[in-house]
Design an enzyme around this catalytic site. Structure first.
Site, PDB file in Angstrom:
ATOM      1  N   CYS A 119       0.799  -1.219   0.000  1.00 21.26           N
ATOM      2  CA  CYS A 119       0.000   0.000   0.000  1.00 21.26           C
ATOM      3  C   CYS A 119       0.832   1.270   0.000  1.00 21.26           C
ATOM      4  O   CYS A 119       0.304   2.362  -0.218  1.00 21.26           O
ATOM      5  CB  CYS A 119      -0.944  -0.014   1.194  1.00 21.26           C
ATOM      6  SG  CYS A 119      -1.922  -1.528   1.309  1.00 21.26           S
ATOM      7  N   HIS A 256      -3.072   6.487   2.513  1.00 19.32           N
ATOM      8  CA  HIS A 256      -3.586   5.249   1.947  1.00 19.32           C
ATOM      9  C   HIS A 256      -4.979   4.997   2.495  1.00 19.32           C
ATOM     10  O   HIS A 256      -5.209   5.058   3.702  1.00 19.32           O
ATOM     11  CB  HIS A 256      -2.657   4.084   2.294  1.00 19.32           C
ATOM     12  CG  HIS A 256      -3.291   2.744   2.126  1.00 19.32           C
ATOM     13  ND1 HIS A 256      -3.914   2.360   0.952  1.00 19.32           N
ATOM     14  CD2 HIS A 256      -3.423   1.697   2.997  1.00 19.32           C
ATOM     15  CE1 HIS A 256      -4.400   1.142   1.100  1.00 19.32           C
ATOM     16  NE2 HIS A 256      -4.118   0.718   2.327  1.00 19.32           N
ATOM     17  N   ASN A 286     -10.445  -0.633  -0.234  1.00 14.22           N
ATOM     18  CA  ASN A 286      -8.981  -0.589  -0.116  1.00 14.22           C
ATOM     19  C   ASN A 286      -8.399  -1.101  -1.429  1.00 14.22           C
ATOM     20  O   ASN A 286      -8.506  -2.284  -1.739  1.00 14.22           O
ATOM     21  CB  ASN A 286      -8.541  -1.456   1.062  1.00 14.22           C
ATOM     22  CG  ASN A 286      -7.036  -1.466   1.272  1.00 14.22           C
ATOM     23  OD1 ASN A 286      -6.268  -1.168   0.374  1.00 14.22           O
ATOM     24  ND2 ASN A 286      -6.615  -1.849   2.463  1.00 14.22           N
TER      25      ASN A 286
END
Length: 332
Positions: A119, A256, A286
């Protein structure tokens, strides 16, 4: 943590994104596992996510994100001399996803590399692009974050299947003569904690943690959450302190987009109001390396991100890695 003030000639000159058309809503997930819309929203803030088809891969999403960038900004992709693709879901170990994108775009003379930093990958790739430009080795570096995480999810595992979606974003960095938009950079890796969020490749275990044989993604959500709330606010403070700024001077924070509740807590602990924070989590889930460019796209679309805004990009996740860039959002 390694932090540095930047004196760079690298400029952001173009930007684009792409997401698959198919939506996976909370109601859809409730028909698959023991969950419901209210439970998911309360714990994650997610409403839906985009899902790539079974024959659609990271290179496909990346390719379409670059087409969007080229169309928006009139970029001739043949002038690009380096491609960096941040992904945790590559089409193959080799050839690299970047090489597949290079071939599909028909770029004739370019370096192509994949960046595997989960990420944090998109920001890490931007940091590398700055270095490539400042070294003089490359002049136009295309950075892409592209993920098809839903191909790596066990849809019987409620703890992970509600979280992840697919998407891609691309940004072009070029050597320029205008005042640099990049202010400061920071990075940190804590590999000893890496086992709590992983996806198996060829090893059977990380330390004493046995990995899933089927290669689906695993995370210990409680430990990831605890780690993020300890590490990210501290990293924000250190970067801003060393760059000579305070939290109240940050116009836009782009972390993120792991989980909206996590981001709310990070904002509270770091002193950056949620109102100044750009996320992509509500409607995309996500998306790992793609989450930051997708959040930037949302900010550009609704006007919350404007030229001159002091903007903090902060990638964090598996590894455990952190990568951050402080910049003035450019006019292009």
């Amino acid at each position: 943590m390694q932090t540095v003030k930047l004196h760079t000639k690298a400029q952001i000159t173009a930007f684009g994104t792409y997401v698959p058309e198919r939506r996976l809503t909370n109601e859809d997930l409730a028909a698959m596992v023991d969950t419901n819309h209210e439970w998911i929203v309360q714990r994650t803030g997610m409403i839906e996510r985009r899902i790539a088809g079974p024959d659609t891969y990271a290179s496909d999403l990346a390719y379409h994100a670059v087409l969007d960038l080229a169309e928006r900004h009139g970029v001739n992709v043949q002038t690009i001399d380096a491609l960096l693709v941040a992904t945790s879901t590559p089409d193959a170990f080799f050839p690299s996803t970047a090489a597949l994108v290079q071939a599909r775009l028909g770029i004739s003379n370019a370096m192509a590399l994949d960046i595997s930093n989960a990420c944090a990958g998109f920001v890490s790739a931007m940091q590398l692009a700055i270095g490539l430009i400042d070294s003089g080795m490359h002049r136009k570096v295309l950075v892409i974050g592209s993920e098809v995480l839903t191909h790596a999810i066990d849809y019987q595992d409620r703890s992970t299947c509600i979280l992840f979606g697919d998407g891609a974003g691309a940004i072009l960095l070029e050597a320029g003569t205008k005042p640099a938009c990049f202010v400061a950079s920071g990075s940190l890796t804590m590999g000893d904690t890496g086992g709590i969020l992983h996806r198996r490749a060829v090893a059977d275990r990380i330390g004493d943690i046995e990995m899933r044989a089927d290669g689906t993604l695993f995370q210990n959500g409680r430990e990831v959450y605890k780690w993020a709330l300890q590490q990210v606010p501290a990293g924000i403070k250190r970067l801003l302190d060393e760059a000579g700024y305070s939290a109240d001077q940050v116009d836009r924070f782009v972390p993120h987009s792991a989980n909206l509740r996590m981001i709310e807590s990070i904002c509270e602990r770091s002193g950056i109001p949620l109102e100044r924070t750009l996320t992509s989590v509500q409607y995309y889930g996500n998306t790992s390396a793609a989450s930051i460019p997708l959040a930037i796209a949302e900010g550009l679309k609704d006007g919350r991100l404007q030229p001159g805004h002091l903007t903090l990009l902060y990638g964090f996740g598996g590894g455990f890695s952190q990568a951050m860039l402080l910049l003035r959002w450019p006019t292009f």
